[in-house]
Enzyme design. Sequence first.
Site, PDB file in Angstrom:
ATOM      1  N   ASN A 110       0.735  -1.238   0.071  1.00  0.00           N
ATOM      2  CA  ASN A 110       0.112  -0.041  -0.019  1.00  0.00           C
ATOM      3  C   ASN A 110       0.830   1.248   0.057  1.00  0.00           C
ATOM      4  OD1 ASN A 110      -2.337  -1.776   0.215  1.00  0.00           O
ATOM      5  ND2 ASN A 110      -2.200  -1.618   2.421  1.00  0.00           N
ATOM      6  N   HIS A 156     -20.987  34.762 -29.858  1.00  0.00           N
ATOM      7  CA  HIS A 156     -22.314  33.760 -30.334  1.00  0.00           C
ATOM      8  C   HIS A 156     -21.969  33.449 -31.637  1.00  0.00           C
ATOM      9  CE1 HIS A 156     -24.831  35.350 -26.984  1.00  0.00           C
ATOM     10  NE2 HIS A 156     -24.353  36.505 -27.215  1.00  0.00           N
ATOM     11  N   SER A 278      -7.816  12.352 -47.499  1.00  0.00           N
ATOM     12  CA  SER A 278      -9.142  11.555 -47.740  1.00  0.00           C
ATOM     13  C   SER A 278      -8.908  10.193 -48.689  1.00  0.00           C
ATOM     14  CB  SER A 278     -10.104  12.204 -48.330  1.00  0.00           C
ATOM     15  OG  SER A 278     -11.205  11.599 -48.653  1.00  0.00           O
ATOM     16  N   LYS A 284      -8.830  16.331 -50.713  1.00  0.00           N
ATOM     17  CA  LYS A 284      -8.827  16.981 -49.145  1.00  0.00           C
ATOM     18  C   LYS A 284      -7.502  16.999 -48.249  1.00  0.00           C
ATOM     19  CE  LYS A 284     -12.079  17.523 -47.105  1.00  0.00           C
ATOM     20  NZ  LYS A 284     -12.880  16.436 -46.301  1.00  0.00           N
ATOM     21  N   GLU A 291      -8.589  17.695 -34.851  1.00  0.00           N
ATOM     22  CA  GLU A 291      -9.586  17.201 -34.415  1.00  0.00           C
ATOM     23  C   GLU A 291      -9.450  16.151 -33.407  1.00  0.00           C
ATOM     24  OE1 GLU A 291     -12.145  17.068 -38.774  1.00  0.00           O
ATOM     25  OE2 GLU A 291     -10.422  15.903 -38.318  1.00  0.00           O
TER      26      GLU A 291
END
Length: 450
Positions: A110, A156, A278, A284, A291
């Site tokens: 522990n 916004h 792509s 692409k 991402e």
Amino acid sequence: MAKLWEKGYELDEEMEAFTVGEDHILDRELVEADVLGSIAHAKMLSEIGILTEEEFRALKEGLREVLRLHGEGKFQIRREQEDVHTAVEEFLTERLGEVGKKLHTARSRNDQVLVDMRLYTRDKLLEVMAEVLGTSEVLLDFAEAHREVPMPGRTHTQRAMTSSVALWAGAFAESLLDDVKLLWGAYGLNDQNPLGSAASYGVPLPIDRRRTTELLGFSKVQHNVLYANNSRGKVEAVVAFALSQVVEDLAKLSDDLIWFSTPEFGYFSLPEEYCPGSSIMPQKRNPGPLELVRARSARVTSGLFQLLLVLRNLPSGYNRDLQETKGPLMEAVAVTVSCLRVVRKVFSKLEVNREKLISSFSPEIFAADEALRMAAEGVPFREAYRRVASDLEGLRSRDPVEEVLRRTHLGAPGDPELVELPRRWLEDEKRRLEEERRRVEEVKRRLLEM
């Protein structure tokens, strides 16, 4: 070699696999920490007469050999050994015989895993802070290089008022500097020595916990032995929270950059070598790394919640549930470091399309400026607001660069110290971090050479 808990019976094979889990894999990250903690523990045992000086020397050399083999990729932790602690003790016992069996005196797995995780986390927090500061510095360099380039400010998601590339990049640089303060707070909480708490209740031997604290370079002893074990997972959760703030900043920055680099915006051009293509569309070039930064931030935040949920309503003392606090922290560290490195590389080669940014300013973006101009001439602001709102078509266009330079108050786009002030904060943090890294490395050197 018997398990550390061996008492004359065999554990069911399926139960063994279930209870070991990933520890034998995760613990590869803890070999150095386990060696350092064991050297400090052995030294203390020799000073209180449990080990002879000769036994300590033998154990220390055996532990140094573990570290050497680990560095060469030759030290293995097998599933049947369960964890790094067993693997190290088995190695020492095979080479040193009875002396190897003495190392665990006054220790439990522990407090052993607790001290391992504290030492591991100390190193990793220093690494993360260096990566955060490096990323903040790249953002400040980027801001400095483009400090007078105008950029529409948005609320916004709609165009709102005049901003600049420097204000946008500098905002994230300053946020990361605040994250470093959070990381230092987590570092301080982690900087407590739990060694000697054993299985939550101490031991009936005159161990010297202050001595192991000194040897391992912790700032203090974690005093109450029950709290030391109760804090397992709590410290990890605090660290994970600080890491979650870093990756949330990176996710927001990545999201901005993904949108602002689309052809419809065209504010920035991503380095093509960082943009996978792509499989079907030849044209692409995708912002895949950004991402994934956006997505992988969720793994850090979910790890934080995993830690908190494991801890909820646990009774005092050690419970096997706490085994599940190791993986989420380790993953959070790894994800945070990789995301920081990706974002830093992108910004080091990111192109700014100045003319596209300037051409994106339409007259209505200066509506608030016109109302404020009228207010400065004595028209009550609310009246000026209504006048401008009633005749938006009559607004004239302005030079966005001049409007950036007109905003000179503290922290505004034209502030002469918009970049210089956070750069001074950055240098202060770099000095503090470098001092601590040198101190920790000196602690390790003394332990291994004593």
